[in-house]
Design a protein around this motif. Structure first.
Motif, PDB file in Angstrom:
ATOM      1  N   ILE B 284       1.020  -1.208   0.092  1.00 22.91           N
ATOM      2  CA  ILE B 284      -0.018  -0.039  -0.088  1.00 22.91           C
ATOM      3  C   ILE B 284       0.784   1.231  -0.122  1.00 22.91           C
ATOM      4  N   LEU B 285       0.667   2.076  -0.967  1.00 30.99           N
ATOM      5  CA  LEU B 285       1.277   3.376  -0.914  1.00 30.99           C
ATOM      6  C   LEU B 285       0.413   4.326  -0.124  1.00 30.99           C
ATOM      7  N   GLU B 286       0.889   4.666   0.960  1.00 28.64           N
ATOM      8  CA  GLU B 286       0.083   5.937   1.634  1.00 28.64           C
ATOM      9  C   GLU B 286       0.604   7.184   1.324  1.00 28.64           C
ATOM     10  N   ASP B 287      -0.187   7.982   0.572  1.00 29.66           N
ATOM     11  CA  ASP B 287      -0.252   9.223   0.151  1.00 29.66           C
ATOM     12  C   ASP B 287      -0.654  10.390   1.161  1.00 29.66           C
ATOM     13  N   ASP B 288       0.374  10.711   1.754  1.00 31.31           N
ATOM     14  CA  ASP B 288      -0.162  11.679   2.818  1.00 31.31           C
ATOM     15  C   ASP B 288       0.284  13.093   2.418  1.00 31.31           C
ATOM     16  N   TYR B 289      -0.530  13.469   1.448  1.00 31.52           N
ATOM     17  CA  TYR B 289      -0.287  14.696   0.877  1.00 31.52           C
ATOM     18  C   TYR B 289      -0.582  15.915   1.436  1.00 31.52           C
ATOM     19  N   ASP B 290      -1.504  16.047   2.434  1.00 29.05           N
ATOM     20  CA  ASP B 290      -1.442  17.282   2.935  1.00 29.05           C
ATOM     21  C   ASP B 290      -1.996  17.182   4.352  1.00 29.05           C
ATOM     22  N   SER B 291      -1.531  16.225   5.174  1.00 33.94           N
ATOM     23  CA  SER B 291      -1.791  15.913   6.501  1.00 33.94           C
ATOM     24  C   SER B 291      -1.466  17.033   7.497  1.00 33.94           C
ATOM     25  N   GLU B 292      -0.323  17.890   7.140  1.00 35.55           N
ATOM     26  CA  GLU B 292      -0.005  18.832   7.878  1.00 35.55           C
ATOM     27  C   GLU B 292      -1.122  20.014   8.414  1.00 35.55           C
ATOM     28  N   PHE B 293      -2.276  20.014   7.563  1.00 35.66           N
ATOM     29  CA  PHE B 293      -3.136  20.924   7.685  1.00 35.66           C
ATOM     30  C   PHE B 293      -4.478  20.464   8.162  1.00 35.66           C
ATOM     31  N   ARG B 294      -4.867  20.233   9.358  1.00 33.73           N
ATOM     32  CA  ARG B 294      -5.988  20.009   9.997  1.00 33.73           C
ATOM     33  C   ARG B 294      -6.476  21.114  11.134  1.00 33.73           C
ATOM     34  N   TYR B 295      -7.717  21.259  10.808  1.00 29.57           N
ATOM     35  CA  TYR B 295      -7.967  22.461  11.496  1.00 29.57           C
ATOM     36  C   TYR B 295      -8.769  22.227  12.732  1.00 29.57           C
TER      37      TYR B 295
END
Lengths: 507, 507
Positions: B284-295
């Protein structure tokens, strides 16, 4: 197959670290293979013997061996024991460790870092890195960033940074007679990436990639990742011989200065190759990897300039004219093919970072690039002179240096008399590989000439017979030596140390 | 097939430029297709008619048409005329020209430059680039270079710059519960390159790549360059549904925040997917493309952290947390697979330039990266609030904004009532594509939601049916809008302009 004598291997195993003993052993074995401490073909100690030596269970040894075999680092030969695989990629085994590893040998994570390379001097293919203007580069880079805006941060020109493409176009026109507008230039992170993308873009099922033999191993590595059949074409005194295959394909050649042998392809051969490309509707990738450095005479115009950009894709790199870790190269692509290339490269890699592109554009636009090349050319010529003069004094008994008037490396052939002295019957490693390793051990970035040959059969175009490595032919035995990346006064002492090391090995 | 009405096309042809008329016409036609002026599916004027209009020979028109057809920009339909191809890659047709072209329309070289993108504000996926500390970056870069040596210029760590890998490892451990040492981290020029190399490295003949549907079109583009069969798995409220195929393969998913729909995958679904991977020996390739931004709320730990690094390759990017043109991303690779990855990447691309790697390492080590993310998170949350509040006021009549608590884009669904108003029978373009183009024309970097779907049949895992593009399903009709990359006080006015443009189009 006769049994080779076993090597001696001591692992540093400790029950206290919390890492299972088999993992410790595996990790140390792998490191020994990757660093070249255990050379390809070496026979490992019997599991029973290694278990006794370390007072551990034989199952521990077998488990570690098994994992090494499963991952391709080692191989078992029926009834003959366990050997270091001869198929371990050169990338890992060539650079010997010249610095002691930091930390204890039981650290869990195996390292494949290549931090040893930078210490190699006289490395084949390296320019005079001590001449690079680091302060100027720092200043230019900094000022490029100070004037950048959100525009730069979101840069999305898939062909590459436009000012850089313009600078390259005018440089190529002036210096290499390459006819191309900036829109035909695509920036890549190197020629290997360029070759892969060009082949994936342009070749269809059944087409072939055709490489020079001998040739640059990097291109053969790319070819191995493609779906196309790889054919090879031999090299004579005029460079690559026109392929005899009538297949459509992509031929990768280095006409300005054949790698590794160094001859320049004369015009009549160039025309024959262009003719072949036209007749078979093939493409030629012109690898112009070090044409900046010619120390006498004038370079021939590029093949691309003769062809007019129909069948030829021209490729250049800044690894030699700026520095290798810049990782920027470019292709000059026939205008009609540009959209195809851009679509493909957008899919697989977008474009290289804007950061080195901005820096390089500024370096070129300000005129510093041209100045730097002129300076390098003088430095290289001077170091080549020192190297060439000193070489016979120290190494003349073992090696014959072939004349060359360009580039960043020279070929030294093994004297016939040396071959039996250095190559024992039990040694599965070609003699030039042994000598290259010996050179690497004292910090010289030498490569074995035999490593640039990759075939079995003679004749013209032939399939890759990768089954049993390189044949030991006398005229393939030599080493590639750089002369550029070492201060003038250190060249002679290093050659003297090389000669001492060679003598010690022989006697 | 019924005949569509012809479009009107006027070329700017001049006999005085020295460029043959057919080349001028070809170049202008191509530009019109690439810039979206001639939309996919548009019917071209009959050659006879265009020849009469321009007082040139019909052969001139036919020659230009023929070249366009040969290169795939146009297609002929038996007895029904010539059409702009529906297969022209999105890359060229999506970004409409927002600036006038420089120079005359008869300039020979067709441009595929994307200099228009940077002007797009509220671009889906773009962070607040106006907040990037350019001066600081310039200073850090410059000082990194001043302290560099020949060592740096010849850097040859194929995994990537070691200080950068160390910085990433500690960042991931702290923020994403990713368990990995620096030696498991490989630096790539982006996740698409990472995916391609992972697939080429790990998949064998007969294995499949499996993508989310809907999903990131970049990954589908990579898949199209691979030799593997591409399958798709649908997305429900919990994210990607476990594939029904029993094939071994590589599944690419975005569990932290599904692209484009935005849901976070709950733990039970994560476990099911890991179970599938184990049972089929898949990756599985886990694409964590914008996990830095959780509001709001806390992010779930990474899939990689749950798996312990056996079946999961974790991928991250700095395109959103630093800037897109940096072009640096990374994969976290299971330890045993690292040598395989390095060998392969050495062949096809060595490693990304040291220049951005040094700069980023310095940005991370100095603590500025963490500070910048905190600042961005606040800025993004504020702009999201402004955007979400203003949206219904201006666009509520046409679009329903779906709630979201993370990332850099939101999905606005087309109101059912809008569909027939904007979509005429003769328009081959889906309504959300029309609206996205309209937004792009006023400088909004919107994407059509329907463009993230790529299939025909319903059901779970299914083959890609690329033959006739995207089906027009109502619940696939929407647009993706960014909210981050525009100063606070410009968000509302731009939404107002968007609403005006929409009204004008409808009435």
């Amino acid at each position: 197959m006769s049994k080779l004598p076993e090597t001696v291997f001591f692992a540093n195993l400790s029950a206290k670290t919390g890492t299972p003993l088999k993992d410790q052993l595996y990790s140390q074995l792998r490191k020994a293979v990757l660093t070249g401490k255990l050379a390809p073909g070496t026979r490992l100690p019997a599991s029973r013997q290694l278990a006794a030596q370390h007072s551990v269970s034989r199952n521990t040894i077998l488990a570690a061996y098994e994992q090494m075999v499963a991952e391709g680092y080692m191989e078992t030969r029926q009834g003959a024991g366990t050997y270091v695989s001869t198929q371990v990629p050169d990338y890992f085994t060539e650079p010997a460790q010249t610095k002691p590893q930091q930390g204890s040998a039981t650290q869990a994570m195996p390292t494949v870092s290549k931090n040893t390379y930078p210490d190699f001097t006289l490395r084949s293919g390296a320019p005079a890195l001590d001449q690079f203007p680091l302060d100027l580069w720092a200043r230019l880079t900094s000022s490029a960033w100070r004037t950048a805006g959100a525009h730069t941060l979101m840069h999305d020109d898939l062909a590459g940074y436009a000012p850089l493409r313009r600078a390259i176009a005018s440089y190529l026109k002036a210096s290499r007679s390459v006819e191309a507008g900036p829109d035909q230039i695509l920036i890549f992170s190197g020629l290997q990436q360029g070759f892969k993308i060009a082949a994936e873009c342009l070749l269809a099922k059944g087409d072939a990639v055709i490489l020079e033999n001998p040739g640059y191993h990097g291109m053969a590595q790319v070819a191995a990742t493609l779906q196309q059949e790889t054919l090879f074409t031999a090299v004579d005194n005029n460079g690559a011989i026109p392929p005899t295959t009538t297949k459509r394909g992509m031929l990768v050649i280095s006409p300005s200065r054949q790698y590794p042998l160094g001859m320049t392809m004369p015009l009549h051969r160039r025309l024959k190759l262009l003719n072949w490309a036209q007749e078979t509707s093939s493409y030629i990738l012109e690898d112009d990897y070090d044409s900046e450095f010619r120390y006498s005479g004038r370079p021939l115009n590029s093949l691309q300039g003769i062809d007019g950009g129909k069948h030829v894709i021209y490729g250049g790199t800044f690894s030699k004219s700026v520095f290798p870790a810049l990782r920027l190269g470019y292709l000059v692509v026939p205008a009609g093919l540009v959209p195809k290339f851009i679509t493909h490269r957008a899919a697989v890699d977008s474009y290289p970072s804007i950061v080195p592109q901005i820096a390089l554009a500024s370096f070129m636009e300000s005129g510093h690039f041209a100045r730097h090349i002129r300076k390098l050319r003088k430095t290289h010529a001077r170091r080549k002179h020192i190297f060439t003069n000193a070489f016979p004094t120290y190494l003349g008994a073992y090696l014959d240096l072939e004349p060359s008037d360009a580039g960043l490396h020279m070929v030294a052939r093994l004297k016939a008399s040396l071959l039996p002295e250095i190559c024992t019957r039990h040694d599965p490693v070609p003699p030039d590989v042994s000598i290259a390793k010996l050179a690497q051990n004292i910090g010289i970035g030498a490569f074995a000439l035999s490593g640039t040959y990759r075939y079995q059969k003679t004749g013209n175009t032939h399939s890759d017979g990768q089954t049993s490595g390189v044949e030991l032919r006398t005229h393939h035995q030599g080493i590639l030596l750089g002369f550029a990346n070492l201060p003038d006064d250190q060249i002679e002492p290093l050659l003297a140390r090389f000669a001492q090391a060679l003598e010690k090995k022989i006697n």
